[in-house]
Structure formats: structure tokens, C-alpha cells
Scaffold this motif. Structure first.
Motif, PDB file in Angstrom:
ATOM      1  N   THR A 142       0.839  -1.195   0.000  1.00 20.07           N
ATOM      2  CA  THR A 142       0.000   0.000   0.000  1.00 20.07           C
ATOM      3  C   THR A 142       0.875   1.245   0.000  1.00 20.07           C
ATOM      4  O   THR A 142       2.090   1.175   0.233  1.00 20.07           O
ATOM      5  CB  THR A 142      -0.910   0.025   1.249  1.00 20.07           C
ATOM      6  N   ASP A 143       0.255   2.370  -0.219  1.00 24.09           N
ATOM      7  CA  ASP A 143       0.962   3.643  -0.195  1.00 24.09           C
ATOM      8  C   ASP A 143       1.606   3.850   1.182  1.00 24.09           C
ATOM      9  O   ASP A 143       2.751   4.283   1.281  1.00 24.09           O
ATOM     10  CB  ASP A 143      -0.029   4.773  -0.513  1.00 24.09           C
ATOM     11  N   GLU A 144       0.875   3.508   2.241  1.00 24.43           N
ATOM     12  CA  GLU A 144       1.395   3.668   3.604  1.00 24.43           C
ATOM     13  C   GLU A 144       2.622   2.791   3.844  1.00 24.43           C
ATOM     14  O   GLU A 144       3.481   3.121   4.668  1.00 24.43           O
ATOM     15  CB  GLU A 144       0.321   3.329   4.646  1.00 24.43           C
ATOM     16  N   GLN A 145       2.723   1.685   3.128  1.00 28.30           N
ATOM     17  CA  GLN A 145       3.866   0.773   3.263  1.00 28.30           C
ATOM     18  C   GLN A 145       5.002   1.141   2.307  1.00 28.30           C
ATOM     19  O   GLN A 145       6.013   0.455   2.256  1.00 28.30           O
ATOM     20  CB  GLN A 145       3.427  -0.675   2.963  1.00 28.30           C
ATOM     21  N   GLY A 146       4.821   2.225   1.566  1.00 25.38           N
ATOM     22  CA  GLY A 146       5.856   2.668   0.626  1.00 25.38           C
ATOM     23  C   GLY A 146       5.731   2.074  -0.766  1.00 25.38           C
ATOM     24  O   GLY A 146       6.655   2.180  -1.572  1.00 25.38           O
ATOM     25  N   GLY A 147       4.588   1.458  -1.065  1.00 30.68           N
ATOM     26  CA  GLY A 147       4.384   0.844  -2.375  1.00 30.68           C
ATOM     27  C   GLY A 147       3.557   1.704  -3.305  1.00 30.68           C
ATOM     28  O   GLY A 147       3.190   2.833  -2.982  1.00 30.68           O
ATOM     29  N   HIS A 148       3.242   1.125  -4.454  1.00 31.78           N
ATOM     30  CA  HIS A 148       2.442   1.829  -5.458  1.00 31.78           C
ATOM     31  C   HIS A 148       0.969   1.440  -5.417  1.00 31.78           C
ATOM     32  O   HIS A 148       0.167   2.016  -6.138  1.00 31.78           O
ATOM     33  CB  HIS A 148       3.001   1.574  -6.857  1.00 31.78           C
ATOM     34  N   GLU A 149       0.633   0.451  -4.608  1.00 32.12           N
ATOM     35  CA  GLU A 149      -0.755   0.053  -4.386  1.00 32.12           C
ATOM     36  C   GLU A 149      -1.504  -0.206  -5.691  1.00 32.12           C
ATOM     37  O   GLU A 149      -2.527   0.393  -5.981  1.00 32.12           O
ATOM     38  CB  GLU A 149      -1.474   1.127  -3.557  1.00 32.12           C
ATOM     39  N   LEU A 150      -0.968  -1.142  -6.487  1.00 29.70           N
ATOM     40  CA  LEU A 150      -1.601  -1.481  -7.753  1.00 29.70           C
ATOM     41  C   LEU A 150      -2.741  -2.477  -7.553  1.00 29.70           C
ATOM     42  O   LEU A 150      -2.853  -3.091  -6.502  1.00 29.70           O
ATOM     43  CB  LEU A 150      -0.575  -2.082  -8.713  1.00 29.70           C
ATOM     44  N   ASP A 151      -3.557  -2.612  -8.575  1.00 29.51           N
ATOM     45  CA  ASP A 151      -4.604  -3.633  -8.597  1.00 29.51           C
ATOM     46  C   ASP A 151      -3.922  -4.954  -8.918  1.00 29.51           C
ATOM     47  O   ASP A 151      -3.538  -5.206 -10.056  1.00 29.51           O
ATOM     48  CB  ASP A 151      -5.649  -3.281  -9.658  1.00 29.51           C
ATOM     49  N   VAL A 152      -3.740  -5.785  -7.908  1.00 30.24           N
ATOM     50  CA  VAL A 152      -3.075  -7.084  -8.077  1.00 30.24           C
ATOM     51  C   VAL A 152      -4.002  -8.238  -7.703  1.00 30.24           C
ATOM     52  O   VAL A 152      -3.583  -9.393  -7.689  1.00 30.24           O
ATOM     53  CB  VAL A 152      -1.772  -7.173  -7.248  1.00 30.24           C
ATOM     54  N   GLU A 153      -5.253  -7.943  -7.414  1.00 29.64           N
ATOM     55  CA  GLU A 153      -6.201  -8.964  -6.966  1.00 29.64           C
ATOM     56  C   GLU A 153      -6.294 -10.133  -7.946  1.00 29.64           C
ATOM     57  O   GLU A 153      -6.388 -11.290  -7.544  1.00 29.64           O
ATOM     58  CB  GLU A 153      -7.569  -8.318  -6.763  1.00 29.64           C
TER      59      GLU A 153
END
Length: 157
Positions: A123-134
Motif C-alpha cells: 500500500t501507499d502507507e507501506q511505501g508501495g504503489h498500491e496497484l490492482d493485483v487482486e
């Protein structure tokens, strides 16, 4: 068959995003009709180290459509098949997607990255880009020795 693999400059400085993207477009302009297949690298719409979800999504918004249109034009101009990777917007976010473009400039298939990287999943809070990976958590049966590309209607190509 002549294959052109394009590897543009990638910067770890997000301030270089515009110049890196411009350089990628210039490399596409150098392609010609001697090429049968043109392949671009992952995330052509984010060729610099953009930070967080906002930075990544902003790059996709700013450059994704431009890159797809340039790729289609290049495929037609060069009479070549072309593979370009850029963000693909869904109702759940952006997916890491490779678009297959035929010699007439039509998108004939899309491949969603099977094994998203940690930066894509976080997630954004974790420093990621929070893409749709479902989609990547669904079972996909293998077909023959290789997974095959599918066109937009689900047919194998």
C-alpha cells in the motif's frame, strides 16, 4: 525476423521523469520498417523512480495514453508487431500490463503481470504503489508448455 528491444534510460531521480519519457518517445521514432517486432520495457509510462501511489498513478495519467498512442502509430509506421508495458486502469486501480499491438495499430491482447513485485503489492502507507493485483491471486490453469496470450475477447493468440 528482426526484433528491436528498446531499453531507454531509467532514472532513480523522479525529477527526470519528463526527460526519460521524452527519450523513450525519441527511441520509438528511430524504429523503421526493417523491424518485425518491437518490444518496450516494463512501465514505459513511469521511466523514473516515482514515489508512492500518487507519484505512480500521476505518471500513468500523464504518460500512459501518450505512450499507447505512440506505440500504435509506431506499429503502423514500421509495419511491425509491438509490445508495450504501461499501467492499465481498472475500477480497482492500475495494473502492470503488457499490451500487444498488431501491425495495423490495434491492441490485440493484454497480459497482466502474473507475479507482482512487492512495490506493486504494498500500500501507499507501506511505501508501495498500491496497484490492482487482486487478479494475480486467482488460479490460472497452464495451457500446454507455455501460457498463451489472449485477445480482448479471451481467445488465445
Amino acid at each position: 525476423m528482426k526484433v528491436c528491444v528498446i531499453q531507454p534510460h531509467y532514472s532513480f531521480d523522479p525529477n527526470n521523469l519528463d526527460s526519460c519519457f521524452k527519450g523513450l518517445l525519441e527511441l520509438l521514432d528511430k524504429c523503421d520498417s526493417t523491424m518485425d517486432l518491437i518490444v518496450l520495457p516494463e512501465y514505459g509510462d513511469a521511466p523514473a523512480d516515482v514515489k508512492g501511489k500518487k507519484g505512480f498513478y500521476d505518471a500513468v495519467d500523464a504518460y500512459g495514453e501518450i505512450l499507447l498512442n505512440k506505440a500504435k502509430e509506431t506499429a503502423v509506421r514500421c509495419d511491425a508487431n509491438l509490445f508495450v508495458n504501461c499501467g492499465f486502469k481498472t475500477e480497482k486501480g492500475v495494473r502492470n500490463t503488457t499490451h500487444a499491438i498488431d501491425r495495423k495499430g490495434n491492441i490485440v491482447g493484454r497480459y497482466f503481470k502474473a507475479h507482482p513485485a512487492p512495490s506493486e503489492v504494498k500500500t501507499d502507507e507501506q511505501g508501495g504503489h498500491e496497484l490492482d493485483v487482486e487478479y494475480s491471486y486467482e488460479l490460472v490453469e497452464p495451457e500446454g508448455r507455455h501460457r498463451r496470450c489472449r485477445d480482448l475477447d479471451g481467445r488465445r493468440i
